[in-house]
Design a protein around this motif. Structure first.
Motif, PDB file in Angstrom:
ATOM      1  N   THR A 197      35.956  43.142  60.375  1.00 38.52           N
ATOM      2  CA  THR A 197      37.185  41.897  60.390  1.00 38.52           C
ATOM      3  C   THR A 197      37.662  41.709  58.921  1.00 38.52           C
ATOM      4  O   THR A 197      36.939  42.289  57.777  1.00 38.52           O
ATOM      5  N   ALA A 198      38.286  40.545  58.628  1.00 37.36           N
ATOM      6  CA  ALA A 198      38.732  40.388  57.474  1.00 37.36           C
ATOM      7  C   ALA A 198      37.728  39.679  56.627  1.00 37.36           C
ATOM      8  O   ALA A 198      37.672  39.751  55.549  1.00 37.36           O
ATOM      9  N   TYR A 199      36.883  39.079  57.363  1.00 40.85           N
ATOM     10  CA  TYR A 199      35.527  38.324  56.775  1.00 40.85           C
ATOM     11  C   TYR A 199      34.393  39.519  56.086  1.00 40.85           C
ATOM     12  O   TYR A 199      34.055  39.275  55.083  1.00 40.85           O
ATOM     13  N   ASP A 200      34.594  40.521  56.970  1.00 41.62           N
ATOM     14  CA  ASP A 200      33.819  41.941  56.407  1.00 41.62           C
ATOM     15  C   ASP A 200      34.568  42.344  55.156  1.00 41.62           C
ATOM     16  O   ASP A 200      33.732  42.649  54.014  1.00 41.62           O
ATOM     17  N   ALA A 201      35.793  42.590  55.273  1.00 41.48           N
ATOM     18  CA  ALA A 201      36.690  43.043  53.802  1.00 41.48           C
ATOM     19  C   ALA A 201      36.369  41.977  52.712  1.00 41.48           C
ATOM     20  O   ALA A 201      36.180  42.669  51.640  1.00 41.48           O
ATOM     21  N   GLY A 202      36.297  40.746  52.910  1.00 45.94           N
ATOM     22  CA  GLY A 202      36.226  39.719  51.753  1.00 45.94           C
ATOM     23  C   GLY A 202      34.665  40.043  51.459  1.00 45.94           C
ATOM     24  O   GLY A 202      34.631  40.122  50.058  1.00 45.94           O
ATOM     25  N   TRP A 203      33.742  40.226  51.921  1.00 52.35           N
ATOM     26  CA  TRP A 203      32.595  40.710  51.392  1.00 52.35           C
ATOM     27  C   TRP A 203      32.344  41.966  50.849  1.00 52.35           C
ATOM     28  O   TRP A 203      31.673  41.982  49.416  1.00 52.35           O
ATOM     29  N   VAL A 204      33.259  43.221  51.298  1.00 53.83           N
ATOM     30  CA  VAL A 204      33.232  44.213  50.684  1.00 53.83           C
ATOM     31  C   VAL A 204      33.744  43.909  49.239  1.00 53.83           C
ATOM     32  O   VAL A 204      33.486  44.534  48.109  1.00 53.83           O
ATOM     33  N   VAL A 205      34.913  43.181  49.143  1.00 50.62           N
ATOM     34  CA  VAL A 205      35.580  42.886  48.051  1.00 50.62           C
ATOM     35  C   VAL A 205      34.788  42.165  47.041  1.00 50.62           C
ATOM     36  O   VAL A 205      34.606  42.428  45.802  1.00 50.62           O
ATOM     37  N   LEU A 206      34.032  41.116  47.434  1.00 47.98           N
ATOM     38  CA  LEU A 206      32.990  40.477  46.666  1.00 47.98           C
ATOM     39  C   LEU A 206      31.958  41.283  45.964  1.00 47.98           C
ATOM     40  O   LEU A 206      31.614  41.149  44.800  1.00 47.98           O
ATOM     41  N   CYS A 207      31.574  42.175  46.955  1.00 51.16           N
ATOM     42  CA  CYS A 207      30.428  43.353  46.436  1.00 51.16           C
ATOM     43  C   CYS A 207      30.983  44.110  45.079  1.00 51.16           C
ATOM     44  O   CYS A 207      30.403  44.215  44.303  1.00 51.16           O
ATOM     45  N   ILE A 208      32.288  44.705  45.438  1.00 57.95           N
ATOM     46  CA  ILE A 208      33.061  45.494  44.431  1.00 57.95           C
ATOM     47  C   ILE A 208      33.195  44.658  42.953  1.00 57.95           C
ATOM     48  O   ILE A 208      32.928  45.116  42.099  1.00 57.95           O
ATOM     49  N   GLY A 209      33.588  43.247  43.181  1.00 55.45           N
ATOM     50  CA  GLY A 209      33.655  42.316  42.165  1.00 55.45           C
ATOM     51  C   GLY A 209      32.469  42.096  41.384  1.00 55.45           C
ATOM     52  O   GLY A 209      32.427  41.955  40.137  1.00 55.45           O
ATOM     53  N   MET A 210      31.306  42.142  42.187  1.00 56.80           N
ATOM     54  CA  MET A 210      29.969  41.896  41.634  1.00 56.80           C
ATOM     55  C   MET A 210      29.476  43.003  40.849  1.00 56.80           C
ATOM     56  O   MET A 210      29.028  42.797  39.593  1.00 56.80           O
ATOM     57  N   ALA A 211      29.854  44.051  41.270  1.00 61.37           N
ATOM     58  CA  ALA A 211      29.510  45.348  40.472  1.00 61.37           C
ATOM     59  C   ALA A 211      30.260  45.691  39.274  1.00 61.37           C
ATOM     60  O   ALA A 211      29.747  46.133  38.116  1.00 61.37           O
ATOM     61  N   ILE A 212      31.743  45.482  39.455  1.00 58.43           N
ATOM     62  CA  ILE A 212      32.616  45.829  38.147  1.00 58.43           C
ATOM     63  C   ILE A 212      32.427  44.538  37.220  1.00 58.43           C
ATOM     64  O   ILE A 212      33.211  43.728  37.411  1.00 58.43           O
ATOM     65  N   GLY A 213      31.594  44.730  36.526  1.00 58.08           N
ATOM     66  CA  GLY A 213      31.298  43.755  35.416  1.00 58.08           C
ATOM     67  C   GLY A 213      30.901  44.057  34.224  1.00 58.08           C
ATOM     68  O   GLY A 213      31.530  45.071  33.493  1.00 58.08           O
ATOM     69  N   SER A 214      29.663  43.468  33.767  1.00 59.08           N
ATOM     70  CA  SER A 214      29.240  43.915  32.482  1.00 59.08           C
ATOM     71  C   SER A 214      28.842  45.331  32.544  1.00 59.08           C
ATOM     72  O   SER A 214      28.959  45.820  31.383  1.00 59.08           O
ATOM     73  N   GLY A 215      28.160  45.874  33.440  1.00 55.49           N
ATOM     74  CA  GLY A 215      27.901  47.155  33.583  1.00 55.49           C
ATOM     75  C   GLY A 215      28.932  48.458  33.223  1.00 55.49           C
ATOM     76  O   GLY A 215      28.748  49.026  32.335  1.00 55.49           O
ATOM     77  N   ILE A 216      30.131  48.115  33.989  1.00 55.81           N
ATOM     78  CA  ILE A 216      30.978  49.009  33.437  1.00 55.81           C
ATOM     79  C   ILE A 216      31.788  48.942  32.252  1.00 55.81           C
ATOM     80  O   ILE A 216      32.399  49.840  32.050  1.00 55.81           O
ATOM     81  N   VAL A 217      31.692  47.852  31.579  1.00 55.89           N
ATOM     82  CA  VAL A 217      32.199  47.648  30.355  1.00 55.89           C
ATOM     83  C   VAL A 217      31.411  47.830  29.284  1.00 55.89           C
ATOM     84  O   VAL A 217      31.787  48.150  28.057  1.00 55.89           O
ATOM     85  N   PHE A 218      30.060  48.194  29.620  1.00 55.62           N
ATOM     86  CA  PHE A 218      29.050  48.522  28.181  1.00 55.62           C
ATOM     87  C   PHE A 218      28.591  49.955  28.683  1.00 55.62           C
ATOM     88  O   PHE A 218      28.017  50.710  27.576  1.00 55.62           O
ATOM     89  N   MET A 219      28.650  50.453  29.971  1.00 60.84           N
ATOM     90  CA  MET A 219      28.064  51.851  30.073  1.00 60.84           C
ATOM     91  C   MET A 219      28.579  52.899  29.485  1.00 60.84           C
ATOM     92  O   MET A 219      28.160  53.884  28.718  1.00 60.84           O
ATOM     93  N   PRO A 220      30.260  52.848  29.237  1.00 60.38           N
ATOM     94  CA  PRO A 220      30.687  54.223  28.414  1.00 60.38           C
ATOM     95  C   PRO A 220      30.131  53.921  27.011  1.00 60.38           C
ATOM     96  O   PRO A 220      30.171  54.929  26.383  1.00 60.38           O
TER      97      PRO A 220
END
Length: 432
Positions: free
Chosen positions: A22-45
Motif C-alpha cells: 500500500t501507499a503506507y508501506d511505500a511511505g515507510w520504504v521512502v523513510l528507510c531510504i531517507g534514513m540511510a542516505i544521510g551522513s554515511g553517504i556524504v562521508f563514505m567517499p
C-alpha cells in the motif's frame, strides 16, 4: 493471536502474495531510504578516497550483507514482543526493568550521536554552500544564531509525527534519491582512474586495521536500523495480526535495502573516481562532507548545484526520520524511570513532546557550536551502533527461548560485524 515468529516465516512464503503493498508501506520504504542516505553517504567517499580501493571494497563486502541480516534480525527480535510499543518497553519485557533502562540508554546514545552528526553536517555544509555561492563572505556556521535557527526549524517539523513526515520527507527523499543517481552520472566526465590508489597493503595487520576503520562508514552509508523500531511499532498499530505487521515491516526494509545498494554503490564509486586522496584529507580536516568538497573542486555549476541539493536534502530528511527513533528512545527511558516513582497522567503525556523538543534544540545547538569533527564522531561512537544494532538483537535471540527460531549462521555474521565495529575506535588509536 497468530504466533509472531512462526507466522512471519509462513507469511514470507506462499501467503505473502495475499498482502498488498500500500501507499503506507511505500511511505515507510521512502523513510528507510531517507534514513540511510544521510551522513554515511556524504562521508563514505572521503574515507574511500583516503584508504584506497582494496580497503573500501573489503569493508563494503562485510558491511552490506551485514546490514541486510541485522535489519531482519532487529525487526524480528523486537516484533516478537507482546506489547511492542517502544524500545525500552520491549527490552524490559524480555530482560526486566534494569536491563531495559541500561540497554535503552545505550540505544539512546547511539541515536543521539547520529543526531549530533546530522546537526553539525547540515549546519557546516549550509554555511559552506552560502559562502561558495557568494551569499556570505564567511561561513555562518561559526555564528551562534545560524545553528540554533536551523535546528529549531528541523525539530519543529520532526516532532509533529510520522504522518507529517510522510508529507514533508517523502518528496525530499524522492528528490535526493534521484539526485544521487543523477549526480553519479554527472560526475562520469570527471572520472580519473589515476585518483584511485591500487597500492598493496603494507601488511595484513595494517589492512585489517584500515578495513575496520572503514567499516563504520560503509555500514552507515545504507543502514536504517534507527527507524526500524518506530516502523515496526507503526505497522503493529495499523495491522490487527502481528505476524502480518512484522511481514510488512520486513518487506519495506527489504525493498529499501535493494534500492539503496544499487544507488549508493554507484554514487560512492563515481565519487571515488572523481576526487584525489589529498582532496579527501583536506575535506576531513575542514569538517565538510564529500558533497561540499565536490562543490569546491569540480568545475561547472551543475555539480555544485546538485551537490548542494543532495547534501542539504539528504541530511535534512535523515534528521527528520531519525527524530522518530530518537523520540522513541527518549520516551522509553523517561517512562521507565517515571513509572518507578509516580503514576503518569494525561498532563505528563501532553507536555512531554514539547519539553523533549526544547531540550533537543538546546543540546544539538550546543554540539554544533562546539564544532566537533563529524568524521571523528562517526568513528569514536561506532561501538554504540555495534552494541545496539548487532549484539543486542543477537543476545536476545540467544537468551530468549521465544526467539530461538531466528538462530542461524547469519546471526553469528551479524555478531562478528558488531564486534568489528566496536573495535574501530581501538584501531583509530594506532592509525598513522
Amino acid at each position: 493471536m497468530t504466533n509472531i515468529g512462526g507466522g512471519t516465516v509462513r507469511l514470507e512464503g506462499a501467503l505473502s502474495e495475499r498482502i498488498p503493498f500500500t501507499a503506507y508501506d511505500a511511505g515507510w520504504v521512502v523513510l528507510c531510504i531517507g534514513m540511510a542516505i544521510g551522513s554515511g553517504i556524504v562521508f563514505m567517499p572521503l574515507q574511500m578516497g583516503i584508504k584506497g580501493i582494496w580497503t573500501s571494497v573489503a569493508a563494503i563486502l562485510i558491511a552490506y550483507p551485514a546490514v541486510y541480516f541485522l535489519s531482519k534480525l532487529f525487526i524480528r527480535s523486537l516484533s516478537a514482543s507482546g506489547q511492542c510499543s517502544n524500545y525500552t518497553g520491549i527490552i524490559t519485557e524480555y530482560l526486566g526493568k534494569n536491563w531495559g533502562i541500561l540497554l535503552s540508554v545505550v540505544y539512546f546514545v547511539n541515536l543521539t550521536k547520529s543526531m549530533f552528526a546530522y546537526s553539525a553536517t547540515i549546519t557546516h555544509d549550509a554555511g559552506s554552500y552560502l559562502q561558495v555561492f557568494g551569499v556570505t563572505q564567511q561561513s555562518l556556521a561559526s555564528t551562534y544564531w545560524f545553528p540554533i535557527a536551523i535546528i529549531t526549524f528541523l525539530v519543529a517539523i520532526a516532532s509533529r509525527g510520522e504522518r507529517l513526515l510522510f508529507k514533508v520527507s517523502g518528496p525530499l527523499i524522492i528528490v535526493k534519491l534521484s539526485v544521487v543517481i543523477f549526480l553519479g552520472v554527472s560526475m562520469i566526465p570527471y572520472w580519473n582512474f589515476g585518483n584511485i590508489e591500487f597500492i598493496r597493503p603494507q601488511s595484513a595487520i595494517r589492512f585489517i586495521q584500515d578495513v575496520t576503520l572503514s567499516l563504520p562508514f560503509a555500514v552507515f552509508s545504507i543502514v536504517y536500523t534507527q527507524i526500524l523500531n518506530p516502523m515496526n511499532v507503526a505497522f503493529r498499530k495499523v495491522e490487527s495480526d502481528p505476524a502480518i505487521a512484522t511481514y510488512r515491516a520486513l518487506r519495506a526494509g527489504r525493498y529499501a535495502y535493494m534500492i539503496l545498494v544499487v544507488s549508493v554503490l554507484f554514487f560512492a564509486f563515481s565519487f571515488l573516481f572523481s576526487i584525489t586522496a589529498e582532496e579527501a584529507r583536506t575535506a576531513v580536516a575542514q569538517n565538510i562532507s564529500a558533497l561540499a568538497l565536490a562543490a569546491r573542486v569540480m568545475p561547472g555549476s551543475s555539480v555544485k548545484v546538485l551537490s548542494m541539493v543532495l547534501n542539504i536534502v539528504a541530511i535534512m530528511s535523515a534528521f527528520l526520520g531519525l527524530y522518530l527513533g530518537f523520540s522513541d528512545a527518549l520516551k522509553g527511558i523517561v517512562i521507565n524511570v517515571a513509572d518507578r516513582f509516580m503514576s503518569r497522567g494525561t498532563t505528563f503525556d501532553r507536555i512531554f513532546p514539547a519539553a523533549m523538543a526544547m531540550v533537543s534544540v538546546v543540546i544539538l545547538s550546543a554540539w554544533v557550536i562546539a564544532n566537533v569533527s563529524s568524521m571523528a564522531l562517526i568513528q569514536w561512537t561506532a561501538p554504540t551502533f555495534g552494541i545496539v544494532s548487532c549484539l543486542i538483537p543477537c543476545y536476545l535471540v540467544i537468551r530468549v527461548p521465544a526467539l530461538k527460531q531466528f538462530r542461524s549462521v547469519s546471526l553469528w555474521f551479524v555478531a562478528l560485524t558488531g564486534i568489528l565495529v566496536i573495535a574501530a575506535p581501538l584501531f583509530k588509536l594506532f592509525e598513522r
